[in-house]
Enzyme design. Structure first.
Site, short mmCIF file in Angstrom:
data_model
loop_
_atom_site.label_atom_id
_atom_site.label_comp_id
_atom_site.label_asym_id
_atom_site.label_seq_id
_atom_site.Cartn_x
_atom_site.Cartn_y
_atom_site.Cartn_z
N ARG A 246 4.71 14.58 -6.54
CA ARG A 246 4.45 14.31 -7.95
C ARG A 246 3.09 14.89 -8.34
O ARG A 246 2.14 14.84 -7.57
CB ARG A 246 4.36 12.80 -8.22
N GLY B 277 3.27 3.07 1.40
CA GLY B 277 4.11 2.87 2.57
C GLY B 277 5.04 4.02 2.88
O GLY B 277 5.53 4.13 4.00
N ARG B 278 5.30 4.88 1.91
CA ARG B 278 6.11 6.08 2.18
C ARG B 278 5.61 7.28 1.37
O ARG B 278 6.36 8.17 1.01
CB ARG B 278 7.59 5.83 1.90
N GLY C 135 9.69 5.02 5.75
CA GLY C 135 8.81 5.97 5.08
C GLY C 135 9.52 7.14 4.43
O GLY C 135 8.89 8.11 4.04
N ASP D 217 1.36 -2.95 -9.11
CA ASP D 217 1.08 -1.79 -8.27
C ASP D 217 1.78 -0.54 -8.78
O ASP D 217 1.56 0.55 -8.25
CB ASP D 217 1.48 -2.07 -6.82
N ASN D 218 2.60 -0.68 -9.82
CA ASN D 218 3.27 0.47 -10.42
C ASN D 218 2.67 0.85 -11.77
O ASN D 218 3.28 1.60 -12.53
CB ASN D 218 4.77 0.18 -10.61
N GLY E 213 0.87 -1.16 0.00
CA GLY E 213 0.00 0.00 0.00
C GLY E 213 0.91 1.21 0.00
O GLY E 213 2.13 1.09 -0.17
#
Length: 478
Positions: free
Chosen positions: A180, A93-94, A127, A255-256, A91
């Site tokens: 981003r 995470g950072r 993180g 997930d990317n 998920g």
């Protein structure tokens, strides 16, 4: 008459989904906030370029909420296949979703972070983001944008004053937080998580959210099929644009992969010096799963995982039919992408495919520099120094009309590349002497190249579902 400045138009669309999709979190309290890069040309598209540096640091270093947008950061929930192994313990995470807003084209835009602190999904991580990782991501996104790849934009890079311990680089190393700008951060992995927990209603809700807010259409009985069709088309274009750019992402896990087809999340990326299909970016990719030449296959596989995830809310047959179109979309897109980088106007699908099939084996067989070739051939005429192996390619290229000319000053110099040795050199200047001049000079050079390649047709090419309109050259700030 000068264009009217874009107004800041905040949004909170993600809240429609509800708390089954995210967790409210707090940003880390960093010791310092040193502005290293602010992308004013991206900020201008969402009405944030007028922020003072102090305001910028408050919002993107301390994460004071932007007026009218999210009042608390949200860590998004997702799963994903990582090197084809399913992982239900990931998920944000950072990072987190910090804010949403509309751009000049009325697209819903997200500001997401990397290195902003721990979340419920950090597991054993701190993180944080290294400053080197942030510098590398800015360089990657600037280069890809210039080369016509639909990509997230590095919006802000702030050094945090922390010293981080890392196993894969000299430590302690400097810390940073990156922001981003992207046309959503909805990943294939978000659908996978919902399918994993058999949350059919939430699958329908996320499908509707994507169609409504990211494609301006209302969901219906065939919403899942239409969503998959959009993702297949967009990710096929993404794969094609990587090839034309000579780019290797390095970690094309599900997930990317963004459902908008925007490239994002740059870890072990590299640009390929020559057309080497086996070239890899990640030192841990021992099997070459995400090698340069296997990227279309990898992205198609990820799209397949979306189809599997949508199966609870759709019949299988129409999903399979859509998946089967990936190859056709990719072949068309790779022809378009290569001709675009060559500065040529496409003719017809058969001729365009033939010219690409003529160029590619010669590029590979002669080990010609990718960047040098596209620089020399821009406009359709190969120099005499390209000898007999290029005879067929030369004849194929001259049949095409130029999309743009070589009048830009860029064409009187040398090709702008972004190979690993230069990336390391730029970082060394920062690491050893705190010298940011090579970093800013490189961004200016990349933007000059982008202006030269894009020519007059770029705004139309990038379009509504791409990574933003063509932008005038501007020196980086910060």
């Amino acid at each position: 008459m000068p264009a009217r400045p874009q107004a800041y138009r905040p949004e909170t669309a993600i809240l429609e989904l509800g708390d089954a999709f995210y967790d409210p979190v707090a940003a880390a309290d960093f010791p310092q906030a040193l502005l290293r890069f602010r992308n004013d040309r991206a900020a201008a598209e969402v009405g944030l370029d007028s922020l003072s540096d102090d305001e910028w640091l408050a919002h993107f270093g301390r994460f004071t909420p932007l007026s009218g947008s999210l009042q608390r950061p949200l860590a998004l929930r997702y799963h994903g296949h990582q090197f084809r192994v399913y992982n239900p313990e990931i998920g944000d995470g950072r990072g987190f979703l910090f804010a949403q807003m509309r751009d000049a084209s009325n697209r819903l835009m997200d500001l997401g972070t990397k290195g902003s602190g721990q979340t419920p999904y950090s597991r054993f991580g701190d993180g944080r983001l290294t400053l080197k990782g942030g510098v590398r991501e800015v360089l990657a996104t600037e280069m890809l944008e210039a080369l016509g790849v639909q990509t997230s934009r590095s919006f802000s890079l702030i050094e945090t004053g922390e010293e981080l311990e890392r196993n894969d680089e000299p430590s302690p190393t400097r810390g940073a937080v990156l922001v981003r700008l992207s046309h959503s951060h909805i990943r294939i992995g978000m659908f996978q998580r919902l399918a994993y927990f058999r949350e059919e209603e939430n699958l329908r809700a996320l499908t509707a959210y994507v169609l409504r807010h990211l494609n301006d259409e209302e969901p219906g009985d065939d919403a899942a099929v239409r969503l998959l069709d959009l993702v297949v088309q967009r990710t096929a274009r993404l794969a094609a644009s990587y090839m034309a750019a000579g780019f290797v992402h390095g970690v094309l896990n599900s997930d990317n992969i963004n459902v908008t087809g925007e490239s994002f999340d740059y870890g072990p990326w590299r640009f390929n010096p020559t057309w080497d299909p086996a070239f890899t970016a990640a030192y841990f990719d021992h099997a070459g799963l995400y090698a340069f030449g296997r990227q279309p296959e990898a992205i198609h596989w990820d799209a397949m995982q979306l189809a599997v995830s949508l199966r609870p809310i759709s019949e299988a047959e129409p999903l399979i039919e859509v998946l089967d179109t990936f190859g056709e979309h990719y072949q068309r897109a790779v022809s378009d992408a290569i001709l675009w980088r060559l500065g040529l106007t496409p003719r017809d699908p058969h001729s365009d495919r033939q010219v690409v099939q003529t160029i590619e084996p010669v590029l590979r067989g002669t080990e010609t520099s990718i960047d040098q070739f596209f620089f020399d051939a821009f406009g359709g005429t190969l120099p005499d120094s390209y000898g007999e192996p290029w005879a067929e390619a030369r004849a194929a290229l001259v049949a095409y009309a130029p999309r743009a000319d070589r009048s830009h000053p860029y064409w009187s110099g040398e090709p702008c590349s972004m190979l690993i040795d230069e990336v390391e050199s730029i970082w060394s200047a920062i690491d050893e002497r705190d010298d940011w001049a090579p970093f800013h000079a490189k961004i200016a050079a990349i933007r000059a190249m982008g202006g030269a390649i894009q020519g007059s047709g770029d705004a139309q090419r990038r379009g509504k579902d791409g990574g933003g309109e063509a932008l005038a050259n501007a020196a980086p700030t910060g």
